[in-house]
Design a protein around this motif. Sequence first.
Motif, short mmCIF file in Angstrom:
data_model
loop_
_atom_site.label_atom_id
_atom_site.label_comp_id
_atom_site.label_asym_id
_atom_site.label_seq_id
_atom_site.Cartn_x
_atom_site.Cartn_y
_atom_site.Cartn_z
N ASN A 186 0.84 -1.21 0.00
CA ASN A 186 0.00 0.00 0.00
C ASN A 186 0.87 1.26 0.00
O ASN A 186 0.65 2.20 0.76
CB ASN A 186 -0.96 0.01 1.20
N LEU A 187 1.86 1.25 -0.90
CA LEU A 187 2.79 2.37 -1.01
C LEU A 187 2.75 2.95 -2.42
O LEU A 187 2.49 2.25 -3.39
CB LEU A 187 4.23 1.90 -0.73
N ALA A 188 3.08 4.23 -2.52
CA ALA A 188 3.35 4.86 -3.80
C ALA A 188 4.84 4.75 -4.09
O ALA A 188 5.66 4.68 -3.17
CB ALA A 188 2.92 6.32 -3.77
N ALA A 189 5.19 4.77 -5.36
CA ALA A 189 6.59 4.59 -5.75
C ALA A 189 7.50 5.63 -5.10
O ALA A 189 8.62 5.31 -4.69
CB ALA A 189 6.72 4.65 -7.27
N HIS A 190 7.02 6.87 -4.97
CA HIS A 190 7.89 7.93 -4.44
C HIS A 190 8.20 7.73 -2.96
O HIS A 190 9.09 8.41 -2.42
CB HIS A 190 7.25 9.31 -4.67
N GLU A 191 7.51 6.82 -2.30
CA GLU A 191 7.78 6.58 -0.88
C GLU A 191 8.98 5.67 -0.65
O GLU A 191 9.49 5.58 0.47
CB GLU A 191 6.54 5.99 -0.21
N ILE A 192 9.44 4.98 -1.69
CA ILE A 192 10.63 4.13 -1.56
C ILE A 192 11.87 5.01 -1.51
O ILE A 192 12.08 5.86 -2.38
CB ILE A 192 10.72 3.13 -2.73
N ASP A 193 12.69 4.80 -0.51
CA ASP A 193 13.90 5.61 -0.33
C ASP A 193 15.15 4.96 -0.89
O ASP A 193 16.13 5.64 -1.19
CB ASP A 193 14.12 5.88 1.17
N VAL A 253 8.67 2.35 -13.15
CA VAL A 253 8.04 2.38 -11.83
C VAL A 253 8.26 3.72 -11.13
O VAL A 253 7.31 4.33 -10.60
CB VAL A 253 8.57 1.24 -10.94
N PHE A 254 9.50 4.20 -11.12
CA PHE A 254 9.86 5.35 -10.29
C PHE A 254 9.98 6.67 -11.07
O PHE A 254 10.03 7.73 -10.45
CB PHE A 254 11.18 5.07 -9.56
N GLY A 255 10.03 6.59 -12.40
CA GLY A 255 10.17 7.80 -13.19
C GLY A 255 11.59 7.97 -13.72
O GLY A 255 12.55 7.44 -13.14
N LYS A 256 11.72 8.73 -14.80
CA LYS A 256 13.02 8.86 -15.47
C LYS A 256 13.97 9.82 -14.79
O LYS A 256 15.16 9.84 -15.09
CB LYS A 256 12.82 9.28 -16.93
N GLU A 257 13.49 10.63 -13.89
CA GLU A 257 14.37 11.54 -13.16
C GLU A 257 14.04 11.51 -11.67
O GLU A 257 13.99 12.53 -11.00
CB GLU A 257 14.24 12.97 -13.72
N ASN A 302 13.17 5.23 5.18
CA ASN A 302 11.97 4.70 5.82
C ASN A 302 11.51 3.40 5.16
O ASN A 302 10.97 2.52 5.81
CB ASN A 302 10.85 5.74 5.78
N TYR A 303 11.72 3.33 3.83
CA TYR A 303 11.33 2.14 3.07
C TYR A 303 12.46 1.73 2.14
O TYR A 303 13.00 2.57 1.41
CB TYR A 303 10.07 2.40 2.23
#
Length: 412
Positions: A291-298, A321-325, A391-392
Motif C-alpha cells: 500500500n505504497l506509492a513509488a515515491h515513498e521508496i527511499d 516504476v519510479f520515473g526517469k528523473e 523509511n522504506y
Amino acid sequence: MEKVVITGLGAITPIGNNIDDFWQALISGVSGAGPITKFDTTKFKTKFACELKNFDPLNHIEKSEARKYDLFTQYALVAVEEAIRQSNINFEQLNRNRIGVIWGSGNGGIGTFEQQVREYVLGDGTPRFSPFFIPKMIVDIAPGIISIKYGLRGINYATVSACATSNTAIIDAFNYIRWGKADMIITGGSEAPITESSVGGFNASKALSTRNENPAGASRPFDINRDGFVMGEGAGAIILESYEHAVKRNAPIIAEIVGGGMAADAYHLTGTHPEGEGAYLGMLATLEDANLAAHEIDYLNAHATSTPQGDISELKAAERVFGKESKLHISATKSMTGHLLGAAGAVEAIACIKAVQTDIIPPTINSTEIEPEFKDSFNFTLHTAQRKQVNYAMSNTFGFGGHIATTVFRKF
C-alpha cells in the motif's frame, strides 16, 4: 492481517562471517573477490570468485554432524545460529508447533553431487555411494536440518526459483505469518556453488566475468564495461514473527516487512525481458501489497548482477516504476559480495533491513561509467556509502526461468 516484524539477522558472506562484519565491510566498499582456492582453475575461463574467508564449520557444528551436511547446509546452520542469538529466542518458552522454517537454495548440494559422481566414474563401476549422498544433496534438507536442530514443528519446506529463491522464501514466510498460520518463521537462503560444474556451466552460458587480471574490480553493475557476474557463496538468515508474538516475548524489533510481490518475465530460458516486463510487474505488485506509492521508496537494492542485458532491463523497469528523473537511491551490493545465487535475496534483504535501521545506504563499487541512458535517472550511490533517512527499502531478485521476487522493508 498480522503485522510482521524482523527480530533477528544472521549472515555468513564473502565480506564478513557475521552481521556486524558484513555490514561494516558493505558500507566500507570492500570487495570479496579473489582467486578461486576450492579447485584448480587452470583450464577455466573464470579463475576467481567471492569465497568465504576463514570459515570453519567445526566452530559451530560437531564434526560427526558436519560430515553429514553439504556446505550449503553448514552455511545455513551458522547464519541461523546468529539470527536466533540476536533475536533472544528461548524455544523452550515458545510453542514450537507454531514456529516454522522456509529456506531456499538454487543449487543445493552441488558440491556433494560432483564429488560422489566423480568417485563413481573414476572407480571400477561399483556404485559405492555414501548413505548421506541424497540427504546431503537435496535442496529441502537445509530447512529440515534447521527444524530438527531446534525442534520446530511448524511450516517447513524449501523454495527454489533460481536467483530469486530466498526472496521467494521471505515472501512465503511473511504471508504465512500475516495470515495467522505461524507465529514465527526462520527464513533465508544459502548457497555453496563455487565448484567445477557450476563455474564451468556459467562460463558456458557466458554469464560470468572473465576479468581475471582484476577480480576485485570485476563486478561493475550498470557500468558500460561490465562483462558478467562474479560467483559468491554464503547464507543469510532472517527471523520473521508477528508483532504481537514479538512484543509478548519482549523481542528486539529491528524492522518491519510490509510487502512482497512475485511475477515472471515469461520470455527466455536465461535472459531477462529486454524491457524488464517481469521486473516492472514484480515491483508494482510489491508496492500494491505494501500500500505504497513509488515515491515513498527511499532505497532500491537492485538485482544488478553486472551482466550486459540484465542490468539494462532492470533499469528500464525501474524507470517505468519510479520515473526517469526520480533520483532514487539505488545500489548494487553484488559489486562487493558477488552473486550468491539462491542466497542473494536473503543477503540483500539484510542489506535493506540494515539500511532502514541505520539510515546508511551501502555503495555500488567499481562502476565508473554508468550507462548513459540512465545516469541522470537515479543516484547510483557510487563508491561511497551515503547517509539518508531510509523509511522504506526495496530488494529486487530475478532468476533463470524468468522468476521475479521483490520485497519491501519499513523502519520500525
